[in-house]
Scaffold this motif. Structure first.
Motif, short mmCIF file in Angstrom:
data_model
loop_
_atom_site.label_atom_id
_atom_site.label_comp_id
_atom_site.label_asym_id
_atom_site.label_seq_id
_atom_site.Cartn_x
_atom_site.Cartn_y
_atom_site.Cartn_z
N VAL A 40 1.01 -1.28 -0.06
CA VAL A 40 -0.06 0.03 -0.03
C VAL A 40 0.92 1.21 -0.02
CG1 VAL A 40 -1.75 1.28 1.26
CG2 VAL A 40 -1.84 -1.22 1.38
N LEU A 41 0.57 2.06 -0.88
CA LEU A 41 1.22 3.47 -1.21
C LEU A 41 0.41 4.48 -0.28
CD1 LEU A 41 3.10 3.43 -4.41
CD2 LEU A 41 4.10 4.44 -2.31
N TYR A 42 0.82 4.95 0.73
CA TYR A 42 0.29 6.38 1.46
C TYR A 42 0.64 7.49 0.73
CZ TYR A 42 -1.95 3.20 4.36
OH TYR A 42 -2.65 1.77 5.02
N ASP A 43 -0.14 8.41 0.23
CA ASP A 43 0.31 9.63 -0.52
C ASP A 43 0.47 10.79 0.26
OD1 ASP A 43 0.60 11.06 -3.44
OD2 ASP A 43 -0.60 12.32 -2.37
N ALA A 44 1.65 11.54 0.55
CA ALA A 44 1.67 12.65 1.26
C ALA A 44 2.07 13.92 0.39
CB ALA A 44 2.77 12.42 2.26
N ALA A 67 4.23 -0.88 3.77
CA ALA A 67 3.42 0.34 3.90
C ALA A 67 4.43 1.23 3.37
CB ALA A 67 2.85 0.68 5.06
N TRP A 68 4.39 1.92 2.26
CA TRP A 68 5.35 3.07 1.88
C TRP A 68 4.28 4.37 1.70
CZ3 TRP A 68 6.23 -0.81 -3.12
CH2 TRP A 68 6.70 -1.92 -2.46
N ILE A 69 5.71 5.20 1.75
CA ILE A 69 4.71 6.64 1.59
C ILE A 69 5.44 7.60 0.57
CG2 ILE A 69 4.74 8.98 2.72
CD1 ILE A 69 4.79 7.58 5.57
N ARG A 70 4.48 8.20 -0.12
CA ARG A 70 5.09 9.12 -1.23
C ARG A 70 5.31 10.46 -0.55
NH1 ARG A 70 2.44 10.15 -6.90
NH2 ARG A 70 0.79 10.59 -5.98
N ILE A 71 6.62 10.81 -0.41
CA ILE A 71 6.96 12.11 0.26
C ILE A 71 6.51 13.22 -0.55
CG2 ILE A 71 8.66 11.10 1.85
CD1 ILE A 71 10.60 12.06 -0.16
N PRO A 72 6.44 14.57 0.09
CA PRO A 72 6.08 15.68 -0.69
C PRO A 72 6.92 16.16 -1.71
CG PRO A 72 5.49 16.02 1.49
CD PRO A 72 6.28 14.63 1.64
N GLY A 87 7.47 4.45 10.23
CA GLY A 87 7.37 3.26 10.18
C GLY A 87 7.22 2.71 8.81
N ALA A 88 7.37 3.78 7.75
CA ALA A 88 7.23 3.16 6.50
C ALA A 88 8.34 2.56 6.04
CB ALA A 88 7.04 4.19 5.65
N SER A 89 8.27 1.33 5.26
CA SER A 89 9.43 0.70 4.98
C SER A 89 9.65 1.09 3.43
CB SER A 89 9.11 -0.94 4.87
OG SER A 89 7.98 -1.11 3.99
N GLY A 90 9.26 2.08 2.87
CA GLY A 90 9.65 2.59 1.64
C GLY A 90 9.28 3.92 1.54
N ILE A 91 9.96 4.57 0.45
CA ILE A 91 9.71 6.01 0.24
C ILE A 91 9.50 6.07 -1.25
CG2 ILE A 91 10.39 7.33 2.15
CD1 ILE A 91 12.67 8.12 -0.58
N ALA A 139 19.62 -4.64 8.62
CA ALA A 139 18.37 -4.88 8.25
C ALA A 139 17.30 -4.03 7.64
CB ALA A 139 17.27 -5.67 9.28
N ALA A 140 17.34 -2.72 8.09
CA ALA A 140 16.59 -1.78 7.69
C ALA A 140 17.22 -1.23 6.35
CB ALA A 140 16.84 -0.42 8.52
N ASN A 141 18.46 -1.39 6.13
CA ASN A 141 19.16 -0.92 4.76
C ASN A 141 18.86 -1.81 3.60
OD1 ASN A 141 20.42 1.10 5.89
ND2 ASN A 141 22.55 0.40 5.90
N SER A 142 18.60 -3.26 4.23
CA SER A 142 18.29 -4.11 3.27
C SER A 142 16.70 -4.11 2.82
CB SER A 142 18.61 -5.38 3.73
OG SER A 142 18.12 -6.61 2.98
N ASP A 143 15.94 -3.72 3.66
CA ASP A 143 14.35 -3.72 3.39
C ASP A 143 13.90 -2.36 3.10
OD1 ASP A 143 12.20 -5.33 3.77
OD2 ASP A 143 11.54 -4.34 5.55
N THR A 144 14.68 -1.34 3.17
CA THR A 144 14.04 -0.12 2.75
C THR A 144 13.88 0.24 1.45
OG1 THR A 144 14.61 0.96 4.89
CG2 THR A 144 13.98 2.45 2.80
N VAL A 145 12.78 0.46 0.77
CA VAL A 145 12.75 0.55 -0.58
C VAL A 145 12.72 2.22 -0.94
CG1 VAL A 145 10.83 0.31 -2.55
CG2 VAL A 145 11.24 -1.56 -0.96
N VAL A 146 13.50 2.36 -1.97
CA VAL A 146 13.60 3.78 -2.67
C VAL A 146 12.98 3.82 -4.11
CG1 VAL A 146 15.13 5.64 -3.48
CG2 VAL A 146 15.60 4.33 -1.20
N ILE A 147 11.89 4.51 -4.19
CA ILE A 147 11.24 4.75 -5.46
C ILE A 147 11.37 6.14 -5.97
CG2 ILE A 147 8.89 4.44 -6.68
CD1 ILE A 147 8.20 2.58 -4.43
N CYS A 148 11.96 6.24 -7.24
CA CYS A 148 12.31 7.44 -7.86
C CYS A 148 11.22 7.68 -8.97
CB CYS A 148 13.57 7.74 -8.43
SG CYS A 148 14.90 7.63 -7.29
#
Length: 256
Positions: A40-44, A67-72, A87-91, A139-148
């Protein structure tokens, strides 16, 4: 929980999730998960949600699906930090236009030695658990997603370099903004736009990253999969609700 979704998409399988823009309820993430969404992507960026709201949404989702967040903005370190610390595991970052901007996002999102993310442990992103901090960071470095997001002409021209940045997992087409930037607003059948879709998909394949998109129909999703897109967030909550309600009401009126 994030990693299997990304690994699935990177291996060539289709991973499907959804976007949430409007319904900030404790159940929305679980509703999406039970419907079959894999993330799920939550929009910010386009909402007025504050970090308290986003933190609650992430907290009620992350036990079920990532749960990922689109940052502003892609240009403010605090947006990355807060999204991950609640707590988001990706941005997802909008308007990424260069490899330098992408590398900066990765740096902000990763703990040392992979980046410069600020250290705070035993808080929301750790489910309030203490533990070995080195193992936690690894573990966080391995699990954190970066979406451009690729949604400008500049980003499109640099997509190969952006996709090749270590730590970038997904290059995601922001279709409305991209067509606006290209001078063909909303012309999703325009050959230049279709060529742009293929360019992003090829950049992802060539660099081992993933091409992502938010389709709003089965037909559009099918076309994107055929072009090589493997991470799709099917539509957004408010439009799905509105369309389903409109279809049901129209059907009842027609039947009676």
């Amino acid at each position: 929980m994030t990693l299997p979704v990304i690994e699935k998409a990177r291996s060539g399988e289709l991973a499907l999730g959804t976007f949430v823009f409007e319904f900030a309820t404790n159940g929305i993430g679980r509703l999406a998960a039970h419907a079959g969404a894999e993330f799920v992507l939550y929009d910010a960026e386009h909402t007025g949600w504050g970090w308290e709201t986003l933190g609650r949404l992430v907290a009620t989702t992350r036990a079920h699906v990532p749960a990922w967040i689109r940052i502003p903005s892609a240009f403010d370190r605090t947006f990355v930090s807060r999204a991950l610390d609640v707590g988001a595991s990706g941005i997802m970052a909008p308007m990424v236009a260069s490899a330098e901007a992408a590398a900066r996002l990765v740096d902000w999102a990763k703990y040392p030695p992979d980046g410069s993310r600020g250290a705070a442990f035993g808080i929301a992103h750790d489910d309030y658990r203490s533990g070995d901090t080195v193992a936690t960071m690894r573990a966080a470095n391995s699990d954190t997603v970066v979406i451009c997001q690729i949604e400008t002409v500049e980003g499109l021209e640099a997509v190969e370099e952006i996709a090749a940045v270590p730590g970038v997992d997904v290059v995601w087409v922001g279709h409305f903004d991209l067509t606006n930037s290209m001078g063909i607003p909303g012309r999703f059948d325009h050959p230049d736009y279709l060529a742009a879709l293929d360019r992003v998909a090829k950049a992802a394949v060539d660099t081992g990253t993933i091409a992502g998109f938010m389709p709003t129909s089965v037909e559009q999703a099918t076309d994107l999969v055929g072009r090589g897109y493997r991470l799709l967030a099917y539509h957004g909550d408010l439009w799905l609700y509105q369309q389903a309600l409109a279809a049901g009401l129209a059907a009842i009126r027609s039947a009676t």
